[in-house]
Design an enzyme around this catalytic site. Sequence first.
Site, short mmCIF file in Angstrom:
data_model
loop_
_atom_site.label_atom_id
_atom_site.label_comp_id
_atom_site.label_asym_id
_atom_site.label_seq_id
_atom_site.Cartn_x
_atom_site.Cartn_y
_atom_site.Cartn_z
N HIS A 92 -11.83 8.29 -0.77
CA HIS A 92 -11.23 6.89 0.00
C HIS A 92 -10.52 7.24 1.37
CE1 HIS A 92 -10.01 4.73 -3.92
NE2 HIS A 92 -11.42 5.28 -4.04
N GLU A 94 -7.79 6.93 2.91
CA GLU A 94 -6.55 7.33 2.91
C GLU A 94 -6.53 8.87 2.49
OE1 GLU A 94 -5.99 3.35 0.91
OE2 GLU A 94 -7.54 4.87 1.04
N CYS A 122 -5.01 1.75 -3.36
CA CYS A 122 -4.81 1.98 -4.97
C CYS A 122 -4.02 2.96 -5.36
CB CYS A 122 -6.65 2.30 -5.57
SG CYS A 122 -6.90 4.09 -4.96
N CYS A 125 -4.37 6.69 -4.31
CA CYS A 125 -3.95 7.20 -2.97
C CYS A 125 -2.44 6.99 -2.81
CB CYS A 125 -4.80 5.82 -1.87
SG CYS A 125 -6.52 6.36 -1.90
#
Length: 180
Positions: A92, A94, A122, A125
């Site tokens: 992801h 992040e 999410c 993260c």
Amino acid sequence: MFLLKIRYINRGVTRALETGQIRKKAALTIFSCVHLFYGGYMINQYMKAAVNQAKKALECGEVPVGAVIVKEGKIIGRGFNKKEKTKVGTEHAEIIAIRKACKKIGDWRLNDCTLYVTLEPCLMCIGAVLETRIEKIIYGAKNQSKKHKKTDFYNLKLEQSQTFGEEASNLLKTFFINKR
């Protein structure tokens, strides 16, 4: 250039206060206005950087999510989604930005840092943010597909960017319309 102007204003107000030319209340009002404007300006700059990262993801055929991490006014980590390219579910934006920021400062602790991301993070993260001690998250679009309810994440500050929420949301809509 912009920062120099703010420093110049702050010095001028400080001198005027010290010499008695203005009162303390007026000086505090001027300082507050300057810092409110400066703060909003910088948030926009960092969110633009995150949106640029999301556009890179879109160009690569990834879900357009981008993130930047800022410490002391400098971007120390950038990332965009790479799940499809790497075939790794944890890639992801992040997580990638966190990895790069940790490498840049040489520590896993990202104290006094802010994460700017185009989509509300999410749960995975959020966990990475908590583990690395990032203090604040500013996000663009609301995450409509979250499977968890909003709870108090150990006093983590989550703030939605009013300016870039629509742009981030439009990037995501464009991506999913083109996929279908």
